[in-house]
Design a protein around this motif. Sequence first.
Motif, PDB file in Angstrom:
ATOM      1  N   ASP A 244     -31.523  38.743 -36.748  1.00 27.71           N
ATOM      2  CA  ASP A 244     -30.327  39.573 -36.583  1.00 27.71           C
ATOM      3  C   ASP A 244     -29.332  39.175 -37.671  1.00 27.71           C
ATOM      4  O   ASP A 244     -28.822  38.049 -37.673  1.00 27.71           O
ATOM      5  CB  ASP A 244     -29.735  39.350 -35.188  1.00 27.71           C
ATOM      6  CG  ASP A 244     -28.488  40.193 -34.935  1.00 27.71           C
ATOM      7  OD1 ASP A 244     -28.034  40.887 -35.871  1.00 27.71           O
ATOM      8  OD2 ASP A 244     -27.958  40.136 -33.812  1.00 27.71           O
ATOM      9  N   SER A 246     -26.537  41.103 -38.468  1.00 25.41           N
ATOM     10  CA  SER A 246     -25.333  41.930 -38.352  1.00 25.41           C
ATOM     11  C   SER A 246     -24.069  41.139 -38.684  1.00 25.41           C
ATOM     12  O   SER A 246     -23.194  41.631 -39.405  1.00 25.41           O
ATOM     13  CB  SER A 246     -25.241  42.542 -36.953  1.00 25.41           C
ATOM     14  OG  SER A 246     -25.291  41.533 -35.947  1.00 25.41           O
ATOM     15  N   LYS A 247     -23.943  39.926 -38.177  1.00 25.78           N
ATOM     16  CA  LYS A 247     -22.772  39.101 -38.475  1.00 25.78           C
ATOM     17  C   LYS A 247     -22.805  38.612 -39.917  1.00 25.78           C
ATOM     18  O   LYS A 247     -21.767  38.482 -40.566  1.00 25.78           O
ATOM     19  CB  LYS A 247     -22.711  37.921 -37.511  1.00 25.78           C
ATOM     20  CG  LYS A 247     -22.451  38.315 -36.062  1.00 25.78           C
ATOM     21  CD  LYS A 247     -22.384  37.086 -35.173  1.00 25.78           C
ATOM     22  CE  LYS A 247     -22.117  37.481 -33.720  1.00 25.78           C
ATOM     23  NZ  LYS A 247     -22.075  36.273 -32.836  1.00 25.78           N
ATOM     24  N   LYS A 249     -24.058  40.143 -42.567  1.00 23.68           N
ATOM     25  CA  LYS A 249     -23.684  41.198 -43.516  1.00 23.68           C
ATOM     26  C   LYS A 249     -22.201  41.542 -43.442  1.00 23.68           C
ATOM     27  O   LYS A 249     -21.668  42.202 -44.351  1.00 23.68           O
ATOM     28  CB  LYS A 249     -24.536  42.445 -43.250  1.00 23.68           C
ATOM     29  CG  LYS A 249     -25.975  42.281 -43.731  1.00 23.68           C
ATOM     30  CD  LYS A 249     -26.768  43.569 -43.605  1.00 23.68           C
ATOM     31  CE  LYS A 249     -28.136  43.447 -44.246  1.00 23.68           C
ATOM     32  NZ  LYS A 249     -28.946  44.691 -44.106  1.00 23.68           N
TER      33      LYS A 249
END
Length: 722
Positions: A244, A246-247, A249
Motif C-alpha cells: 500500500d 497511498s501514504k 505517494k
Amino acid sequence: MKNRNGISRRNFIRQTGFSGIVLTIGAYLPASGKTEVTIINAKTTDKTGRELLSWISIDTSGKVTLRNHRSEMGQGTFQAIPQMIAEELEVNLDQVTIVFAPANPQKFGPQPQEGSFSVRGWYKQLLQIGASARQMLIDVAAKQWNVAASECYAENGQVIHRSSGKKLGYGLLVEEASRLTPPQNVPLKSRKDYKIIGKPLPRQDIPLKTNGTAQFGLDKKLPGMLYAMVERNPRFRGKVKRFDDSKTKAVPGVKNVFTVQRAVFGSLYEGVAVVADSLWAAMQGRKLLSVEWDDSGFDHLGTEQLATQMRENLKKPSPSEKFEVALQQAAKKMEAIYETPYQSHSCMEPLNCIAHVQDNRIDIWGPIQEANWIQADLSERMGVPKENVRVNMTFLGGGFGRKAFTDYPHEAALISKTMKAPVQVVWTREDDMRMGPFRPGAFYACKGGIDNNGHILAFQTITASQWIGQDWRPEPYPDPEPPGYNTGSMEGMVSPYCKAVPHYSFGGAGIRAAIPVMWWRSVYASTGGFACESFIDELAHEAGQDPLTFRRNHLPDKRYQALVDQLATISGWKSRGKHAGWGVAITECFGGICGHIVQVSRKTGGKLKIDKVIALIDCGWYVNPDIICAQVEGSILMGLGAAIKHATTFTDGKAVHQNFNTYDMPRITDTPEIEVHIMENEEKAGGVGEPGLPPFAPALCNAIFDLTGKRIRTLPFKLEEV
C-alpha cells in the motif's frame, strides 16, 4: 572557490593540466592477468588529452597523469599502484595526478579488489609499463641529440645526456614518443636503486579525505538525478505479496513506487522501491510504505538452529582410516571443537550506487570494489554490450569483499531503467547490516596426536559451514548436502605444517540456508586460522613445549624459521615470565605470512586487559611500509571486533543486529598498543590487506590461556567475563 567565469579552481587545474598532446601507454593483459604483459600504445587520444584509457598520460607541459585501475577502499592502492609506475618512469609523485580508471578489461586486464592481489599480482607488469614509457622518452631525446640512447638516462621527469648534461623535459618529448612502438621487456631497476619504492611516502588520497574533496559514492551527483530507497524483505528470499503506497505517494517529491528485484547469487530478492527528487523525500516515503511479504518456500532459521546443523555436520565426513590408524599410534592424543559466528561487513560507508540506463548503454558510479565483474554482470542481465557498460569507481568507505558483489548495481540499474533517468540508490545502515551477504559461521573439529619426541604425528580438521558460492547452484538443492572437501578448510594454516606432519586429513560438510553468505576480509582464514593456531597451541601445551619453539620445529622452511626467530627477537619472547599472559599465532593467506604476539594482564579489580599486540608480516617485495603498517593495524582492530565485540545473529530467519547500538564495534578505548614490523627478504610480492587479520584471535586466546589456564574455543567472547 569559483572564479568570475563560474569555473571552479579544481576544474580549471584539471582541464588545463590535461591539455596538449599526451603519451598514453597501455598494456593488453588476458583475463587471468597472469601471463606475460604485452605493452601497446593505447587508443589514440584527442589533443585535449581527456580520453585517457591506460595507466600513463603525459601532456606537453610535462604533467603526468597515472591511472589507478583498482578500487581504493582504504587499503592504499591509490598510492601503491602509481608509486610502482612512477619508480620506473622516473617521476616523483608530487609531479603526478592520480585518477581512477573505469572498468575496461581490454586496457587494464582484471580489476577486482580481492585476495590482496593488487601488488602481488601486478607489480611486475606495472613496473614494466613505467620502464617502457621511460625508454620511449629516452629514445626520442637521444634521436634529437643524435646520440646513442645508452648515453642518456631519465630522472625527475627529464631525459639527461650523461656526458654533456643536456636536458629535455618529458613534455617536450611526448608528441614524438606517442608515435613510437613501445619496447618490450625493458630491463627493470635493481631493488637497491629504488628511489620511491620501499619508502614511506605520504599517501596522495589522505589530504583529499581530510579536506573533504575526495569523492565517495554519496558525493557523486548527476544532472536530473533522482533518489531511491528500497524496502527489502528482512527474510532475504521472500516475495512481495502486495503493498500500500497511498501514504507514500502523498509525500511531496515522491515520483514512483514499484516492485524491484536484485540478483543475489542464484536467487532474485524482491523489494519495493520509493523514488523521489530528494533523498529525504525517498526516506520519508519509505517509512510510510506498507508491505505484505510472502515468506513461504524456505526455512526461517535462527542462530541456534544453524549451530545445531553445523555441529551435526561435523560428524558427516567418513573417517579417514589411514589417519585414524596413525592417530592411535600417538603417545598423546587430543580433540577440540572451535566455533566462529556469522559476521556483517559493516563498512563505515553503507552501500550506495548511481545508475543511468539509456538505450543500449549503462553508466554506473559508486563505491565499486570489482569493476569488471559488475560490468560483465550488468551486460548479461540487461542485454547491453559490455563495451557500453561503463563502471566508474569512486573512493570506498571500506569494502572487505561486500562491495565486490553485483547485487546493488543491478538493483540501481533496474530502478534507473524504470524511471528513464539517473538514480542514486542509498542503503541505510540498517539495510546494509541486516541484508548481508554475511561471513558464514563455521565450526571446526580438530584432532591431533603427539609422538614420543613431542612432534605432531597426526593432524585433522573437519569443517562445517555454509560454503561460500554454493548458492550459485539452482534449486532444488540436494538434501542432505553431501559431505566433501572444501579448499577453504585449510585457509589460514601455515603451509609448511603439511610438510612436517606425517599424517594429516581435511574434510567438511556444508549446510544450506536462505541466509546469503560471501567472502569477508581474509575469507576462510578469519575462521580457519583461529581453529588451527588455537589447536597448534593446545598441542604444544600437551607436548610440554614452548609454543613458539613448537611452531618452529614444525616449520622446516628457512623463510618461516626466519619469521619465527624475528618474532622472538622483536617481542623479547625468551625473556617473558612464566604465565605472563603471552600468546602467539602464525597464519598464512593470499601470499602473506603474519605472526602476532599478544600480551594480556589483569587490571585492578581483576578484569582482563590487552596490553600490546606485536605483529610481524612477511609480504616479500613491497612498495610502501606505511601502507603495510596501516593495513596490519586495521586488520588487528577488525580481528579484535570479531573476537570480543560483535557477531550477527538470526531469529526466525531475520538478522537481529541492525546498527551499531547492538553490533558493538571496537572503540579507541578498546585499542591496545600495536607494534608492526616488516620482514626484509628477497621473496616475491605477497598480500598485505588480509593476512594481518587471522592471527589476532588465536594469539589473544592463547595469551589468555597462558595467563589464566582457560581455553577459549568459541568466538566472540566477552573479555570482562574471562
